[in-house]
Design an enzyme around this catalytic site. Structure first.
Site, mmCIF file in Angstrom:
data_model
loop_
_atom_site.group_PDB
_atom_site.id
_atom_site.type_symbol
_atom_site.label_atom_id
_atom_site.label_comp_id
_atom_site.label_asym_id
_atom_site.label_seq_id
_atom_site.Cartn_x
_atom_site.Cartn_y
_atom_site.Cartn_z
ATOM 1 N N PHE A 113 0.850 -1.195 0.000
ATOM 2 C CA PHE A 113 0.000 0.000 0.000
ATOM 3 C C PHE A 113 0.883 1.240 0.000
ATOM 4 O O PHE A 113 1.849 1.297 0.784
ATOM 5 C CB PHE A 113 -0.811 0.028 1.308
ATOM 6 C CG PHE A 113 -2.275 -0.239 1.149
ATOM 7 C CD1 PHE A 113 -2.735 -1.325 0.423
ATOM 8 C CD2 PHE A 113 -3.207 0.606 1.754
ATOM 9 C CE1 PHE A 113 -4.091 -1.577 0.309
ATOM 10 C CE2 PHE A 113 -4.570 0.374 1.645
ATOM 11 C CZ PHE A 113 -5.009 -0.716 0.918
ATOM 12 N N GLU A 295 -2.027 -5.292 13.203
ATOM 13 C CA GLU A 295 -0.945 -6.131 13.738
ATOM 14 C C GLU A 295 -1.441 -6.963 14.928
ATOM 15 O O GLU A 295 -1.046 -8.112 15.108
ATOM 16 C CB GLU A 295 0.242 -5.265 14.151
ATOM 17 C CG GLU A 295 1.443 -6.063 14.593
ATOM 18 C CD GLU A 295 2.691 -5.193 14.704
ATOM 19 O OE1 GLU A 295 3.402 -5.038 13.704
ATOM 20 O OE2 GLU A 295 2.923 -4.662 15.811
#
Ligand code: 4GW
Ligand code: MN
Length: 344
Positions: A113, A295
């Site tokens: 990204f 995460e």
């Protein structure tokens, strides 16, 4: 003949016989009760403290200098197998020639990204990937950006393709980061399943700095966070609030993985991204967000779906971190960014 012998023996032979029997008896007695009389004397006794000194000099010359460190560091940095027997990849644990042959027709994707100001990281990322990432293999770069027109294409080798895809830019950076999971659920299913065998997902604010090849491919692969590779489990920054879907209770979990590099077979990344995406959406409904966004969800998934291969911090490093001397190859490095400059 025997009779002749008998007659030839002197009378005192009885005395000799008695003497031999007595000696045999004494020897037998000493051996049975381990009387030390018959122990061979050590002519040159081993000087164990000298041996230890020699050994420690030998170890000090070990290439990775791992054994010079404290017990804990030594143990963790020498791990080449997880408790569930998945390999942990360090330099020297694989033969790249064998693996390159096995993967001569493997198709690999690299998903990244580069939204808003992070577009500035894209060219160095791609250029370094051309130099070090899966060199000699078929690679498709899946780049997602809100600035398709601003992308500068690097010079690329044969067998490598750059795919540019438009993605909306979220206002909050936390949402930009998390949107990667949503895009993965769509793309792994609809596009990548037919185009590639393995997908590698990476942060863009990184550069390849040394070989990163097919040794990192596996069904489900995650990288140990470089700031936690020597840490005790209790200090991992997993999501600890039971209300979040990313919750990991104390005592669970093996490693703290970093979301800046993970990968696997396309269908495995589909399952992983679906689970993480679901968790993120459920948390949002409750108006909560996991401590380290996707995460935290990635870590939660990997506690209960063990990776089949784990990458050592050679594959994710930041030169600002301590213990760099334990990391022989720094293959994928964080770019030191001016946070004010890249903040949206
Ligand atoms: C703070 O203002 C920002 S902006 C934090 C992340 C931002 C961001 C992240 C962005 O503006 N555009 C973007 O494309 N990203 C993507 O998310 C990019 O691929 C980046 O590598 C990834 C994770 O963000 P990060 O690298 O800043 O996360 P950390 O600090 O963990 O490396
Ligand atoms: Mn990053």
């Amino acid at each position: 003949m025997p009779g002749k012998w008998k007659s030839m023996l002197p009378a005192r032979s009885y005395g000799i016989r008695l003497l031999v029997l007595a000696i045999l008896f004494i020897v037998g007695f000493c051996m049975q009760y381990k009387v030390p009389v018959f122990r061979p004397k050590e002519e040159h006794p081993i000087n164990w403290s000298q041996k230890l000194v020699e050994k420690s000099i030998e170890l000090a010359h070990c290439e990775r200098k791992l054994l010079l460190n404290t017990q804990n560091k030594r143990k963790m940095a020498l791990n080449v197998l997880t408790p569930w027997l998945a390999p942990i990849i360090w330099d020297g644990t694989y033969d790249i020639n064998i693996l390159d042959n096995q993967h001569n027709s493997t198709r690999i994707g690299l998903f990244v990204f580069a939204v808003k100001k992070y577009i500035r990281f894209l060219l160095p990322f791609l250029e370094s990937a051309e130099r070090y990432f899966m060199v000699g293999h078929n690679v498709i770069y899946y780049v997602f950006t809100d600035k398709v027109n601003e992308v500068v294409k690097p010079k690329m080798a044969d067998g490598r393709i750059l795919q540019l895809h438009y993605v909306v830019s979220d206002q909050r950076w936390q949402d930009v980061s998390m949107r990667r999971m949503e895009i993965l659920t769509v793309f792994t299913k609809e596009h990548m399943a037919n185009e590639i065998d393995y997908l590698v997902c990476a942060d863009v604010d990184m550069v390849f700095n040394d070989h990163v090849g097919v040794e990192i491919l596996g069904d489900l692969v995650a990288t140990i966070h470089p700031a936690y590779f020597l840490s005790e489990k209790g200090t991992f920054t997993y999501e600890r609030r039971p209300i979040s879907t990313a919750y990991i209770p104390h005592g669970h979990g093996d490693f703290y993985y970093m979301a800046a590099l993970y990968g696997g077979k396309v269908d495995e990344i589909y399952k992983l991204s679906m689970a993480c995406r679901k968790g993120i959406v459920e948390d949002k409904k409750k108006n909560i967000e996991a401590v380290w966004q996707e995460e935290s969800h990635l870590n939660r998934y990997l506690v209960y779906n063990k990776p089949t291969k784990v990458l050592s911090p050679e594959y994710l490093w930041d030169t600002n971190l301590p213990n760099g001397e334990l990391i022989k190859k720094k293959r994928f490095l964080a770019v030191h960014k001016n946070h004010k400059e890249v903040r949206n």
